[in-house]
Scaffold this motif. Sequence first.
Motif, short mmCIF file in Angstrom:
data_model
loop_
_atom_site.label_atom_id
_atom_site.label_comp_id
_atom_site.label_asym_id
_atom_site.label_seq_id
_atom_site.Cartn_x
_atom_site.Cartn_y
_atom_site.Cartn_z
N GLY A 72 0.61 -1.28 0.02
CA GLY A 72 0.12 -0.15 -0.09
C GLY A 72 1.01 1.30 0.08
N ALA A 73 1.77 1.23 0.83
CA ALA A 73 2.78 2.37 0.88
C ALA A 73 3.34 2.38 -0.53
N GLU A 74 3.90 1.40 -0.91
CA GLU A 74 4.72 1.65 -2.45
C GLU A 74 3.61 2.17 -3.56
N ALA A 75 2.60 1.64 -3.39
CA ALA A 75 1.48 1.98 -4.43
C ALA A 75 1.28 3.20 -4.45
N ALA A 76 1.27 4.11 -3.05
CA ALA A 76 1.11 5.58 -3.03
C ALA A 76 2.40 6.14 -3.67
N GLY A 77 3.54 5.35 -3.92
CA GLY A 77 4.55 6.14 -4.30
C GLY A 77 5.65 6.41 -3.11
N THR A 328 -4.93 4.62 -9.55
CA THR A 328 -3.41 4.70 -10.22
C THR A 328 -2.38 4.60 -9.20
N LEU A 329 -2.03 3.56 -9.11
CA LEU A 329 -0.87 2.93 -8.52
C LEU A 329 0.43 3.24 -9.41
N ALA A 334 1.95 -2.22 -8.65
CA ALA A 334 0.48 -2.74 -9.09
C ALA A 334 0.75 -4.28 -9.38
N GLY A 335 1.83 -4.48 -10.23
CA GLY A 335 2.03 -6.08 -10.68
C GLY A 335 2.23 -6.99 -9.21
N LEU A 340 0.12 -10.95 -5.30
CA LEU A 340 -0.09 -11.45 -4.20
C LEU A 340 -1.68 -11.82 -3.97
N VAL A 341 -2.57 -10.73 -4.60
CA VAL A 341 -4.01 -10.81 -4.44
C VAL A 341 -4.50 -11.88 -4.97
N SER A 342 -4.08 -12.31 -6.29
CA SER A 342 -4.60 -13.40 -6.83
C SER A 342 -4.24 -14.69 -6.36
N SER A 343 -3.03 -14.68 -5.49
CA SER A 343 -2.45 -16.30 -4.92
C SER A 343 -3.28 -16.42 -3.64
#
Length: 349
Positions: A72-77, A328-329, A334-335, A340-343
């Motif tokens: 989450g932190a990285e997704a926010a930049g 907008t991640l 995002a990858g 992780l999410v799909s696993s």
Amino acid sequence: MSPTALQSPPGAPEILRRGRALVAPALTQAVGSLHPWVAEMACYALGHCEVGGAPATGAQGKGVRQALALLGAEAAGGPAEAGVPAAVAVELVHTFSLLHDDIMDGDALRRGRPAVWKAYGTGPAVLAGDALFALAVETLAAAPAGARIVCAVRQLTTALGDLVRGQADDLLFAGRPWTGPGSVGVAEYEAMAEGKTGALLGAALALGAQLGGAPGEMAAVLDRAGRHLGVAFQIADDLLGIWGDPAVTGKPVHGDLRQGKKTLPVLAALKAPGGAALAQLLASERALDDVGVRRAAALVERAGGRAAAEREARRHLASAEELLAGATLAPDVAGRLRTLVSSLADRTV
Ligand code: GRG
């Protein structure tokens, strides 16, 4: 081509391992600030030590929530490190909720070893849970996030309220009939799962994002995505509770069926046209023995409960993925988040 371009993107186990490694020092330090007796119980609950304090091997959780907070932190930049206080907070809340859940359900085993209340007694275990809970809030409130910390703490307390609501419904479901008026519907089950499990997964992503500097809308989308993910995750947990390998899950075989828990595969099977034999078996006064739980599992599968639950998990996973795709991640994150999410809905542990 640079050496990094040749590396394949990390898979889910690597993402989780990296998260655990990054968060472990802060988690250990936080727990070390507790009263020594309580700290030992907290370490035991986290799988860091055995009774008496010797280092433990192999009893830790997967670390899903802490990994989500870092992403989450990285997704926010921001850097992953910015998400560490959020990661510690959600992991402590998770550990606390498992500890108290085991007491409420009377579950003696957690991750293949005695639950905290079995190892230390119920009173001390309740106290250890209280300490983990207080430490979670304290850790988040102390994060160096300036004025954003107010929103972050509110995000966490909202999730905590939802966890209590979800758990309350889950406990009340036990007294409801299997079929007919008053029986638990699929939508009610999903609202319970969103509270009990989804709220913390959503908070993990949103809190990490807030500490990473995300605007409010991004945190809100991540929260919603995490909640859908949580419903899929809970359904996967239900499926593992019936068809998982106890040697891998660390839980007793068919524990949920034996306890008569209102899990989605069972509820869906009961609503299906072929659910009558299952309804008859579950309605019998006596608790199910080994033969009974095996027969119940077979009847759930035959009536299509397993397939329906798998479909429902996939539907929530797709909703989570759709929300993440629309946010907008930071592109490289995002990858990893998708991986992780799909696993998590196809997990075996
Ligand atoms: C937070 C104030 C407050 C109260 C808590 C006890 C309670 C109220 C809620 C129980 C919530 C609960 C136990 C939900 C189950 C969630 C779930 C699927 C847990 C399994 O998570 P994993 O697979 O566990 O990530 P590991 O062992 O890997 O850590």
